[in-house]
Motif scaffolding. Structure first.
Motif, PDB file in Angstrom:
ATOM      1  N   GLY A  42       0.756  -1.011   0.097  1.00 46.20           N
ATOM      2  CA  GLY A  42      -0.040   0.029   0.083  1.00 46.20           C
ATOM      3  C   GLY A  42       0.945   1.384  -0.050  1.00 46.20           C
ATOM      4  N   SER A  43       1.730   1.452   0.835  1.00 49.94           N
ATOM      5  CA  SER A  43       2.837   2.408   0.708  1.00 49.94           C
ATOM      6  C   SER A  43       3.620   2.694  -0.569  1.00 49.94           C
ATOM      7  N   LEU A  44       4.075   1.503  -1.313  1.00 52.25           N
ATOM      8  CA  LEU A  44       4.936   1.607  -2.510  1.00 52.25           C
ATOM      9  C   LEU A  44       3.902   2.416  -3.602  1.00 52.25           C
ATOM     10  N   PHE A  45       2.696   2.435  -3.338  1.00 53.65           N
ATOM     11  CA  PHE A  45       1.715   3.131  -4.291  1.00 53.65           C
ATOM     12  C   PHE A  45       2.098   4.692  -4.283  1.00 53.65           C
ATOM     13  N   PHE A  46       2.318   5.137  -2.965  1.00 57.89           N
ATOM     14  CA  PHE A  46       2.638   6.329  -2.638  1.00 57.89           C
ATOM     15  C   PHE A  46       4.107   6.805  -2.771  1.00 57.89           C
ATOM     16  N   THR A  47       4.992   6.001  -2.320  1.00 64.60           N
ATOM     17  CA  THR A  47       6.308   6.375  -2.559  1.00 64.60           C
ATOM     18  C   THR A  47       6.888   6.345  -4.198  1.00 64.60           C
ATOM     19  N   PHE A  48       6.420   5.034  -4.987  1.00 67.76           N
ATOM     20  CA  PHE A  48       6.871   5.113  -6.158  1.00 67.76           C
ATOM     21  C   PHE A  48       6.238   6.367  -6.894  1.00 67.76           C
ATOM     22  N   PRO A 203     -10.735  -4.291   3.466  1.00 71.49           N
ATOM     23  CA  PRO A 203     -10.568  -2.956   3.635  1.00 71.49           C
ATOM     24  C   PRO A 203      -9.590  -2.781   4.581  1.00 71.49           C
ATOM     25  N   PHE A 204      -9.377  -3.434   5.492  1.00 78.47           N
ATOM     26  CA  PHE A 204      -8.540  -2.856   6.564  1.00 78.47           C
ATOM     27  C   PHE A 204      -7.109  -3.331   6.133  1.00 78.47           C
ATOM     28  N   LEU A 205      -7.064  -4.427   5.548  1.00 73.26           N
ATOM     29  CA  LEU A 205      -5.742  -4.832   4.759  1.00 73.26           C
ATOM     30  C   LEU A 205      -5.029  -3.571   3.993  1.00 73.26           C
ATOM     31  N   PHE A 206      -5.890  -3.057   3.083  1.00 74.96           N
ATOM     32  CA  PHE A 206      -5.870  -2.142   2.156  1.00 74.96           C
ATOM     33  C   PHE A 206      -5.449  -0.618   2.912  1.00 74.96           C
ATOM     34  N   SER A 207      -6.204  -0.672   4.176  1.00 74.88           N
ATOM     35  CA  SER A 207      -6.077   0.655   4.843  1.00 74.88           C
ATOM     36  C   SER A 207      -4.368   0.774   5.548  1.00 74.88           C
TER      37      SER A 207
END
Length: 281
Positions: A42-48, A203-207
């Motif tokens: 999930g964080s990779l989406f933001f860092t990339f 939803p909790f996993l993706f959050s």
């Protein structure tokens, strides 16, 4: 220097991390490998996205140190998530925050740094808090305690490696290496241990990645808005938020020994931050 803005940013940051911790606790039926995988993915989406938007090279210059930091950090994160399944989340977070103590000890041997006598006193206060938690509170799970303390030691080693990297790498590159490594580690370990999440758990996993990113980005903003001696102690608000969520959502019980141990751990660490900022240049 904008103290009010720094306080606002740090409150948002600690809330983000507290929500992530609570989500990990909620996902008790999902194994920790999968939690690491989804949190990192999930964080990779933001860092990339950040690296590409700002045209920052994804591949760093000091790959050995970057990979070492990532492997150690990913292992620490995995062990911490595992410990949350055995400990109350407020206690687990408090014990994880002993990382600066281990970092200071390792810095003496690996970086030849000096630690003032008064700092050792503050560290002893925090260690007494750990002893109080385990020695005087029969509710503390020994296996969970071992997991989170190893996680704290490894987190302390991460501080040492980042110190070695210094300003030679962009912070986003360091975080991105960490997230890539953690995604791979969590994904590989999940292959033989996969537990299909329930519909309500997806939803909790993706959050997890969203909460983690919010915590990271606003912590960075806080440190950019005011001096370290003002901002650093505010990190420990996370313990208050996390413990409160634990009581409200998971009916966790904190005994007088729990609260005393947590207070000693956090008190010793806050005093160390204050002393370093005021007397050590």
């Amino acid at each position: 220097m904008d103290v009010k803005k720094a306080l606002k940013y740090m409150v948002i940051s600690t809330l983000g991390f507290a929500c992530m911790n609570a989500t990990v606790k909620y996902l008790k039926d999902v194994n920790s490998y999968q939690i690491v995988f989804f949190r990192s993915l999930g964080s990779l989406f933001f860092t990339f996205g950040f690296l590409l938007k700002n045209k920052i090279p994804i591949i760093g210059k000091h790959n050995g140190l970057l990979i070492a930091r990532s492997v150690v950090g990913a292992t620490s994160m995995l062990l911490f998530f595992m410990s949350v399944k055995y400990l109350s989340i407020g206690t687990a977070v408090s014990l994880r925050y002993t990382a600066p103590i281990f970092a200071a000890i390792m810095a003496v041997f690996l970086l030849r740094e000096r630690v003032k006598p008064l700092q050792w006193l503050f560290f002893i206060v925090s260690f007494i808090g750990v002893i109080v938690l385990k020695g005087l509170d029969s509710h503390i799970n020994s296996y969970g305690l071992i997991l989170v303390l190893i996680a704290a030691v490894l987190s302390g080693l991460v501080y040492i490696i980042i110190s070695k990297i210094g300003k030679r790498e962009h912070p986003a590159v360091i975080v991105n290496y960490f997230m890539v490594t953690a995604t791979i580690l969590g994904g590989v370990l999940s292959i033989g241990n996969w537990v299909t999440p329930k519909a309500t758990e997806w939803p909790f996993l993706f959050s997890l990645g969203i909460f983690g990113y919010i915590g990271q980005i606003y912590m960075t903003k806080a440190f950019q808005s005011a001096s370290t001696n003002i901002v650093a102690p505010l990190k420990y608000i996370e313990v208050v938020f996390t413990a409160t969520i634990g009581v409200m959502l998971f009916q966790e019980v904190y005994t007088i020994w729990n609260l005393l141990g947590i207070a000693l751990i956090i008190g010793g660490l806050v005093l160390n931050v204050w002393y370093k900022s005021k007397y050590i240049k």
